[in-house]
Design a protein around this motif. Structure first.
Motif, PDB file in Angstrom:
ATOM      1  N   VAL A  34      16.752   4.293   1.151  1.00 30.17           N
ATOM      2  CA  VAL A  34      15.918   2.749   0.891  1.00 30.17           C
ATOM      3  C   VAL A  34      15.727   2.343  -0.851  1.00 30.17           C
ATOM      4  N   SER A  35      16.483   1.436  -0.381  1.00 32.11           N
ATOM      5  CA  SER A  35      17.643   0.591  -2.023  1.00 32.11           C
ATOM      6  C   SER A  35      17.411  -0.700  -1.384  1.00 32.11           C
ATOM      7  N   ARG A 136      15.937 -12.296  -6.048  1.00 36.91           N
ATOM      8  CA  ARG A 136      14.742 -12.364  -7.042  1.00 36.91           C
ATOM      9  C   ARG A 136      13.631 -11.230  -7.603  1.00 36.91           C
ATOM     10  N   PHE A 137      14.085 -10.402  -6.789  1.00 39.25           N
ATOM     11  CA  PHE A 137      13.642  -9.995  -7.738  1.00 39.25           C
ATOM     12  C   PHE A 137      14.170  -8.092  -8.019  1.00 39.25           C
ATOM     13  N   ALA A 138      15.318  -8.309  -7.888  1.00 37.34           N
ATOM     14  CA  ALA A 138      16.547  -7.394  -8.081  1.00 37.34           C
ATOM     15  C   ALA A 138      16.933  -7.617  -9.248  1.00 37.34           C
ATOM     16  N   ALA A 139      17.338  -8.609  -9.385  1.00 38.75           N
ATOM     17  CA  ALA A 139      17.559  -9.749 -10.924  1.00 38.75           C
ATOM     18  C   ALA A 139      16.623  -9.657 -11.868  1.00 38.75           C
ATOM     19  N   TYR A 140      15.239  -9.649 -11.464  1.00 42.39           N
ATOM     20  CA  TYR A 140      13.968  -9.601 -12.483  1.00 42.39           C
ATOM     21  C   TYR A 140      14.089  -9.049 -13.385  1.00 42.39           C
ATOM     22  N   GLY A 141      14.190  -9.165 -15.044  1.00 41.76           N
ATOM     23  CA  GLY A 141      13.940  -8.412 -16.132  1.00 41.76           C
ATOM     24  C   GLY A 141      12.459  -8.794 -16.569  1.00 41.76           C
ATOM     25  N   GLY A 156      11.629   0.164 -10.485  1.00 35.99           N
ATOM     26  CA  GLY A 156      12.026   0.841  -9.354  1.00 35.99           C
ATOM     27  C   GLY A 156      10.918   1.351  -8.037  1.00 35.99           C
ATOM     28  N   GLU A 157       9.730   1.786  -8.511  1.00 37.04           N
ATOM     29  CA  GLU A 157       8.782   1.779  -7.626  1.00 37.04           C
ATOM     30  C   GLU A 157       8.528   0.255  -7.195  1.00 37.04           C
ATOM     31  N   TYR A 158       8.196  -0.766  -7.700  1.00 35.05           N
ATOM     32  CA  TYR A 158       8.142  -1.537  -6.966  1.00 35.05           C
ATOM     33  C   TYR A 158       9.143  -1.871  -5.792  1.00 35.05           C
ATOM     34  N   ALA A 159      10.575  -1.452  -6.148  1.00 34.72           N
ATOM     35  CA  ALA A 159      11.547  -2.054  -5.532  1.00 34.72           C
ATOM     36  C   ALA A 159      11.133  -1.218  -4.127  1.00 34.72           C
ATOM     37  N   ALA A 161       8.240  -0.015  -2.547  1.00 31.17           N
ATOM     38  CA  ALA A 161       7.058  -0.017  -1.685  1.00 31.17           C
ATOM     39  C   ALA A 161       7.859  -1.486  -1.375  1.00 31.17           C
ATOM     40  N   HIS A 162       8.638  -2.388  -2.067  1.00 30.66           N
ATOM     41  CA  HIS A 162       9.058  -3.688  -1.269  1.00 30.66           C
ATOM     42  C   HIS A 162      10.247  -3.084  -0.290  1.00 30.66           C
ATOM     43  N   VAL A 163      10.420  -2.338  -0.783  1.00 34.38           N
ATOM     44  CA  VAL A 163      11.509  -1.610   1.163  1.00 34.38           C
ATOM     45  C   VAL A 163      10.799  -0.959   2.007  1.00 34.38           C
ATOM     46  N   LEU A 164      10.269  -0.635   1.916  1.00 33.86           N
ATOM     47  CA  LEU A 164       9.209   0.426   3.332  1.00 33.86           C
ATOM     48  C   LEU A 164       8.258  -0.246   3.610  1.00 33.86           C
ATOM     49  N   HIS A 165       7.998  -1.351   2.938  1.00 33.26           N
ATOM     50  CA  HIS A 165       7.193  -2.861   3.525  1.00 33.26           C
ATOM     51  C   HIS A 165       7.406  -3.252   3.958  1.00 33.26           C
ATOM     52  N   LEU A 166       8.862  -3.381   3.973  1.00 33.37           N
ATOM     53  CA  LEU A 166       9.549  -4.841   5.003  1.00 33.37           C
ATOM     54  C   LEU A 166       9.675  -3.638   6.289  1.00 33.37           C
TER      55      LEU A 166
END
Length: 176
Positions: A34-35, A136-141, A156-159, A161-166
């Protein structure tokens, strides 16, 4: 005394429900898989393929929906669930999904207040929109916005969530 017993019973019932929900979730990818990079690799394998959905939304609608969620995490969701939900049930559900390494949610339920899933209409362009959103999310600071249901999440939590959602949505997508 009766009210205290009722509150304890409700709390124990809620914990049992969450525990039961943990085991009822699909196996899904294991946490190591999950990454953001893994999700982009999966999406890369879909390029140039003609896809179909087993039910519900078309592949382009699924890709637009997942892209919306990623974009809203940076820009702000159009509508949020009540604060009490974002501080209790929402984070508890995310904790279960995260621990299990898989998410289960209604796969035809739009994000509250979101725009229709019509643009872009072509599967290839919608897939590209989703890939760009992940990059864009991966690079977002910058500061992330509260999730409409889970509340405040770090990058990290959002990443996750987005991957599990996908991955949950991709469970209904197949080659045509």
């Amino acid at each position: 005394m009766q009210r205290r017993t009722l509150v304890k019973g409700a709390a124990l019932g809620g914990l049992a429900l969450l525990g039961g929900g943990f085991w009822a979730l699909p196996g899904g990818p294991r946490p190591a898989a999950v990454s953001l990079e893994g999700a982009l690799a999966v999406l890369g394998t879909l390029q140039g393929m003609t896809l179909r959905s087993l039910e519900g939304w078309s592949p382009s609608e699924v890709f637009n929906h997942c892209a919306q969620s990623i974009e809203y995490s940076m820009e702000g969701y159009p509508a949020l669930k009540p604060a009490w939900f974002r501080h209790s049930l929402g984070p508890a559900a995310f904790a279960v999904f995260s621990a299990r390494g898989a998410m289960r949610h209604p796969l035809d339920e739009a994000i509250p207040g979101a725009a229709p899933l019509l643009e872009p209409a072509s599967q290839a362009q919608a897939l590209e929109r989703l890939q760009v959103a992940f990059e864009r999310f991966a690079a977002y600071g910058g500061e992330l916005q509260p999730h409409f249901a889970y509340g405040a999440l770090d990058h990290g939590e959002y990443a996750r969530a987005h991957v599990l959602h996908l991955y949950n949505h991709l469970s209904l997508i197949r080659p045509a």
